[in-house]
Design an enzyme around this catalytic site. Structure first.
Site, short mmCIF file in Angstrom:
data_model
loop_
_atom_site.label_atom_id
_atom_site.label_comp_id
_atom_site.label_asym_id
_atom_site.label_seq_id
_atom_site.Cartn_x
_atom_site.Cartn_y
_atom_site.Cartn_z
N SER A 110 -3.17 -15.81 52.71
CA SER A 110 -3.63 -14.58 53.18
C SER A 110 -4.43 -14.04 51.91
O SER A 110 -4.27 -14.25 50.79
CB SER A 110 -2.69 -13.45 53.51
OG SER A 110 -3.34 -12.12 53.68
N TYR A 134 4.45 -8.51 51.19
CA TYR A 134 3.84 -9.64 51.97
C TYR A 134 2.82 -10.24 50.93
O TYR A 134 2.76 -11.62 50.97
CB TYR A 134 3.26 -8.99 53.12
CG TYR A 134 2.38 -9.76 53.88
CD1 TYR A 134 2.80 -10.93 54.86
CD2 TYR A 134 1.11 -9.90 53.46
CE1 TYR A 134 1.93 -11.54 55.50
CE2 TYR A 134 0.14 -10.63 54.53
CZ TYR A 134 0.55 -11.63 55.51
OH TYR A 134 -0.23 -12.41 56.05
#
Ligand code: NAP
Length: 243
Positions: free
Chosen positions: A138, A152
């Protein structure tokens, strides 16, 4: 070369789009999923409609036995595994680190880090005749996601380090390891943030002025898995509209 590819989290979102895209390149696909069997079977039907073979396999990637069973099922039903799309992942409710629940922290690390490592390890064990791995990272890994979910972001930075290290470990064995780092993509993962207006709230940050589609990420994954990317290993390709 025959392509037999395991796609974790293949039932929805980026994983589902990847299965359908890889079917066009003739991959036989093990569609991994955690709980949504119906969605996984729909993807299997889509792959078959494109002329390739597929099987749906329930496997929680954070559970070692499930990962071993997923790769075994792929090999038994489709042939020796040559590819892995290490895609299964979860997001988290938004908030500053100071408010983060310990259980939530462990859950994200369990799926996004331990799960990705268990799958990559199994791929490294079975790809004795060469192959290719794509880890789905990501842009959070390099942006840090302050005030949203730093944990995250950190889990995806671990995925990037996995890509780099494993690529160097396996290069001589003919296994390429790369990553794709999406920005914001239209999928159901954003429901986990607790912000019902997540898409509208992030769009102003994206230079391209819109979220990406799962199909746009799938294209990058398919290229990295293909022989056209034969000299690419150890890299993470950002597909993020300039983010
Ligand atoms: P999604 O639409 O929520 O789909 C997640 C998929 O992962 C589903 O197939 C789900 O299975 C599966 N899954 C979740 N937890 C699992 C587990 N423990 N074991 C096995 N499978 C599991 O998510 P997505 O947006 O496509 O995200 C895919 C990947 O892209 C993730 O790694 C995510 O972090 C990354 N990513 C997404 C975005 C974005 O904006 N969408 C941006 C950057 C990175 P079930 O259907 O059975 O629930």
């Amino acid at each position: 070369m025959e392509h037999v590819t395991v796609v974790t989290g293949g039932s929805r979102g980026i994983g589902a789009a990847t299965c359908l895209r890889l079917a066009r390149d003739g991959h036989r696909i093990a569609v991994g999923y955690r709980s949504n069997a119906h969605a996984a079977e729909q993807v299997v039907a889509g792959v078959r409609a494109a002329g390739a073979d597929a099987v749906a396999v329930r496997a929680d990637t954070s559970a070692e036995d499930d990962v071993l069973a997923l790769f075994d099922a792929a090999a038994q039903r489709l042939g020796p595994v040559t590819g892995l799309v290490n895609n299964a992942g979860i997001a988290s409710p938004l908030g500053p680190l100071a408010d983060l629940d310990t259980g939530e922290l462990r859950r994200v690390m369990d799926v996004n880090v331990i799960g990705a490592f268990l799958c990559a390890r199994q791929a490294a064990r079975v790809m004795t005749a060469g192959g290719a791995i794509v880890n789905v990272s990501s842009t959070a890994a390099t942006l840090g996601s302050p005030g949203n979910y730093v944990h995250y972001a950190a889990s995806k930075a671990a995925v990037d380090a996995l890509t780099l290290g494993l690529a160097k470990e396996l290069a001589a064995a003919g296994v390429r390891v790369n990553g794709v780092a999406p920005g914001f993509v239209h999928t159901e993962i954003h429901e986990q943030t607790g912000d019902p207006n997540r898409a509208a709230n992030v769009v102003a940050r994206i230079p391209a002025g819109r979220l990406g589609t799962p199909e746009e990420i799938a294209e990058a994954i398919a290229w990295l898995l293909s022989p056209a990317a034969s000299y690419a290993t150890g890299t993470t390709l950002r597909v993020a509209g300039g983010l």
